[in-house]
Design an enzyme around this catalytic site. Structure first.
Site, PDB file in Angstrom:
ATOM      1  CB  CYS A 215      -2.795   0.523   8.685  1.00  0.00           C
ATOM      2  SG  CYS A 215      -1.427   0.273   7.574  1.00  0.00           S
TER       3      CYS A 215
ATOM      4  CG  HIS B 285      -2.134  -0.682   1.268  1.00  0.00           C
ATOM      5  ND1 HIS B 285      -2.650  -1.281   2.401  1.00  0.00           N
ATOM      6  CD2 HIS B 285      -3.049  -0.902   0.276  1.00  0.00           C
ATOM      7  CE1 HIS B 285      -3.821  -1.848   2.103  1.00  0.00           C
ATOM      8  NE2 HIS B 285      -4.082  -1.645   0.824  1.00  0.00           N
TER       9      HIS B 285
END
Ligand code: ARG
Length: 292
Positions: A284, A190
């Protein structure tokens, strides 16, 4: 930033930032959305950090997560909580749930079947909390995991999770310029594992996580960016949250903390070792609600 030459004890010259030239940093109060890791576990593997046979300690994950939430509150931010759903162990990673800019909610559509139910669950939270402009997207995008807002620009990751067609979709929806960046290292699957936003015009990142073209694009957009070492990147140091002054990041990323301090930021080390077993950390767990 101006620098001064300093003579080290060994006689070699190195350059350190002049303390007097350090910018004064101002924290901006944020509204954040988080999801308590009540059902957190590593039961499948969709990135190289995840190994279901290693075992996780959900109680420890909860304590570590609560510490981060408390820190946000102590710093003056407000934290909303979405109810965790049993059977969705990765739902703690709220950053993946959507992207919110100017009160507009760009829903997330996950790459892996294990996480697909999270997209509608997060979108429902926004519907129930008065958000009016919502989009259920056509293409796969994993929220702020891959769509990072820097001032009035969006940096968008692709390569592992978010479909590059989602970048154009986000640009149309938000009316903000989107810069596509391609990730190449599966441990940085990511964008928010390889790059962190520090202020409206500053970032820190790990160049090796990107293709040469994306690296060059980042260099030209952010020539003064903080560059992370391989060690700090491997410690997930780039999975950081900044309010413009305080930067929360994994304790192990010592080099980044020194670099941030030299630029006038206040790094705050946090331990999220349990969540790291799923390939996640501070950023996150944190979705920013950029309301209008
Ligand atoms: N296990 C999760 C996944 O692989 C971790 C997500 C981390 N979130 C993030 N924003 N990088 O999807």
């Amino acid at each position: 930033m101006p620098v001064t030459d300093t003579i080290s004890p060994t006689g070699s010259t190195y350059r350190v930032p002049d303390p007097a030239a350090r910018p004064v940093r101002t924290a901006v109060r944020r509204r954040l959305l988080m999801c308590r890791p009540r059902h957190y576990d590593v039961t499948y593997s969709i990135n190289p950090w995840m190994n279901p046979s290693h075992g996780t300690d959900t109680a420890l994950a909860l304590r570590q997560w609560e510490r981060v939430r408390d820190l946000y509150l102590e710093l003056g931010h407000s934290v909303e909580e979405i109810s965790p759903i049993e059977g969705l162990p990765d739902m703690v990673f709220a950053a993946n749930g959507a992207t919110v800019i100017d009160g507009k909610v760009f829903g997330a559509r996950f790459r892996h079947a294990e996480r697909t139910a999270e997209g509608p669950a997060y979108l429902r939270w926004f519907e129930e909390h008065g958000y009016q402009e919502l989009l259920w997207p056509e293409h796969i995008n994993e929220g702020e995991g891959d769509l990072l807002t820097v001032g009035r620009r969006i940096l968008a990751g692709t390569g592992f999770r978010t479909d590059i067609r989602a970048h154009a979709e986000a640009q149309e929806f938000f009316g903000l310029p989107v810069t596509s960046l391609t990730l190449v290292n599966p441990r940085h699957y990511h964008l928010d594992t390889a790059l962190a936003v520090l202020s409206d015009d500053e970032i820190m990142y790990y160049p090796e996580a990107f293709t040469p073209g994306s690296r060059a694009a980042l260099r030209s957009l952010f020539p003064d960016a903080v560059i992370a070492s391989a060690e700090d990147a491997a410690a997930f140091g780039l999975n950081a949250f900044s309010d413009g002054r305080h930067v929360l990041l994994p304790t192990a990323a010592k080099g980044l903390q020194a670099q941030l301090r030299a630029r006038g930021f206040e790094p705050i080390g946090v331990e999220l070792t349990e969540l790291l077993k799923a390939g996640g950390s501070v950023k996150c767990c944190t979705l920013e609600l950029r309301d209008r």
